[in-house]
Enzyme design. Structure first.
Site, PDB file in Angstrom:
ATOM      1  N   LYS A 122       0.905  -4.265   0.426  1.00 42.20           N
ATOM      2  CA  LYS A 122       1.037  -4.137  -0.939  1.00 42.20           C
ATOM      3  C   LYS A 122       1.581  -5.405  -1.578  1.00 42.20           C
ATOM      4  CE  LYS A 122       1.579  -0.951  -4.513  1.00 42.20           C
ATOM      5  NZ  LYS A 122       0.501  -0.323  -5.166  1.00 42.20           N
TER       6      LYS A 122
ATOM      7  N   ASP B 282      -3.318   1.182  -2.067  1.00 38.41           N
ATOM      8  CA  ASP B 282      -3.808   2.242  -2.770  1.00 38.41           C
ATOM      9  C   ASP B 282      -5.075   2.034  -2.886  1.00 38.41           C
ATOM     10  OD1 ASP B 282      -3.081   0.101  -3.959  1.00 38.41           O
ATOM     11  OD2 ASP B 282      -2.193   0.813  -5.702  1.00 38.41           O
TER      12      ASP B 282
ATOM     13  N   ASP C 238      -0.039   4.502   9.593  1.00 35.53           N
ATOM     14  CA  ASP C 238       0.175   5.858   9.805  1.00 35.53           C
ATOM     15  C   ASP C 238      -0.571   6.673   8.934  1.00 35.53           C
ATOM     16  OD1 ASP C 238       1.181   8.398  10.597  1.00 35.53           O
ATOM     17  OD2 ASP C 238       3.306   7.942   9.981  1.00 35.53           O
TER      18      ASP C 238
END
Ligand code: NAD
Length: 361
Positions: free
Chosen positions: A195, A227, A251
């Site tokens: 990110k 994303d 995760d």
């Protein structure tokens, strides 16, 4: 070859699925002339009930003395189990974090493969699932948000929770090297997920991955924002070979990848350190809702055992035999409830183990 394996049956369906994996390993040993030596240890709720803590130092020492660890799953129903009334450091999952740290298991590998026979269980549109996919998610496992300092304070009557996300360049470099090494054995493509448009830790991640990539001219690599990656996994999963990412993103993305395969009961995983040592476990949890009913799918644990043969013992032929048995059992039309579809024969956990044992020649 003698294989010293520490087993952690754990909680819920853990003991049922580990028993099937041991059966399959015993058959592999008989066919290929190896000796399996198992030592069981307690972890999670099973250890809390006996020792009051989710993992003892003695259990860690036993695991360290083995060549590899094979685990079922730990934990109970998080709303009803008394284990979750304990303080966080004494709950079942604390045992898992402790063993990962103690064994320095910084690299988590989760393959997500769509089997032809299970394509119908894939929730994606047919034109997407028809292309198939076979990816490896490499998740950093001992750093980042889950290991950073955390606290909850009260500021002027307002509760405030603080979690910290820290990575140093050495932590990033060693997982990146593992990711590129694995890509060299596969289709030589790495997608590094971060990110970097927001987080400093991601900007450092990106810089270090670029440094490591220079040593792997044969591997193509790209950066992708987390994303976007979450979207691409459902839009075009066939584009991925190795997805390399940090702890929390990994995760979440690995669970998403598991869903697009159609069943969490099929997904293996391995957690490795710098040596050949690894901890192998299914990606799913302890499924307390179906524990003790002999209906759990043992295949994720059995495929984890196959990864153990491959990565900790370099027994590629034996690992191939286990994976081939899984493909054969699916082709023969046998399914546990979680992957069952019309026209297939539904079998329980023990029966699935027996069918796989029969198919290892
Ligand atoms: P879960 O993975 O245990 O179960 C989610 C759903 O999938 C349930 O409906 C369950 O019945 C089903 N399922 C899971 N594995 C299956 C299998 N092999 N065959 C058939 N169906 C299967 O996740 P959860 O319910 O969120 O968590 C239950 C407990 O497991 C919690 O205590 C959680 O903390 C723990 N957990 C442990 C690990 C681990 O040991 N590494 C990982 C995840 C969750």
């Amino acid at each position: 070859m003698v294989l010293n394996i520490t087993c952690i049956p754990g909680d819920g369906i853990g003991p049922e699925i580990v028993a099937q994996a041991k059966k399959v390993l015993d058959k592999v040993a008989a066919v290929y002339g190896h000796e399996m030596k198992y030592t069981d240890i307690l972890m999670g709720g099973a250890s809390i009930d006996v020792h009051g803590v989710p993992l003892t130092d003695e259990a860690i020492a036993t695991a360290k003395a083995a060549d590899a660890v094979l685990m079922g799953s730990i934990g109970g129903d998080t709303t009803t189990s008394p284990w979750y009334k304990l303080e966080p450091s004494l709950r079942p999952e604390a045992g898992l974090l402790k063993i990962r740290k103690a064994l320095n298991l910084f690299a988590n590998l989760r393959p997500a493969v769509l089997y032809d026979e299970l394509a119908a269980a894939c929730p994606l549109k047919e034109e997407i699932s028809a292309k198939g996919f076979d990816m490896m998610i490499m998740r950093e496992l001992t750093g980042g948000l889950y290991f950073g300092e955390r606290k909850t304070v009260n500021e002027n009557g307002v509760r405030k929770a603080i979690d910290t996300l820290t990575y140093d360049e050495n932590e990033i470099r060693r997982i990146a090297i593992k990711g590129f090494d694995i890509a060299m054995k596969r289709n030589k493509k790495v997608t590094s997920v971060d990110k970097a448009n927001v987080l400093d830790s991601s900007r450092l991640w990106r810089a270090v991955v670029e440094e490591v990539a220079k040593d792997y001219p044969e591997v193509t690599y790209e950066h992708m924002l987390v994303d976007n990656c979450a979207m691409q996994l459902v839009k075009d999963p066939a584009q991925f070979d190795v997805i390399l990412t940090e702890n929390m993103f990994g995760d979440i993305l690995s669970d998403e990848a598991s869903m697009v395969t159609g069943s969490i009961g099929m997904l293996a995983s391995a957690s490795l350190n710098d040596t050949k040592f690894g901890l192998y476990e299914p990606s799913h949890g302890s499924a307390p809702d179906i524990a003790g009913k002999d209906i759990a799918n043992p295949i994720a644990t059995i495929l984890s055992a196959a990864m153990m043969l491959r990565y900790s013992f370099d027994l590629d032929k034996e690992a191939d035999a286990v994976e081939a048995a899984v493909k054969q059992v699916l082709a023969d039309g046998y399914r546990t409830g979680d992957i069952w579809s019309e026209g297939c024969e539904k079998v329980g956990c023990t029966k699935m183990g027996d069918l796989l044992v029969e198919r290892i020649q």
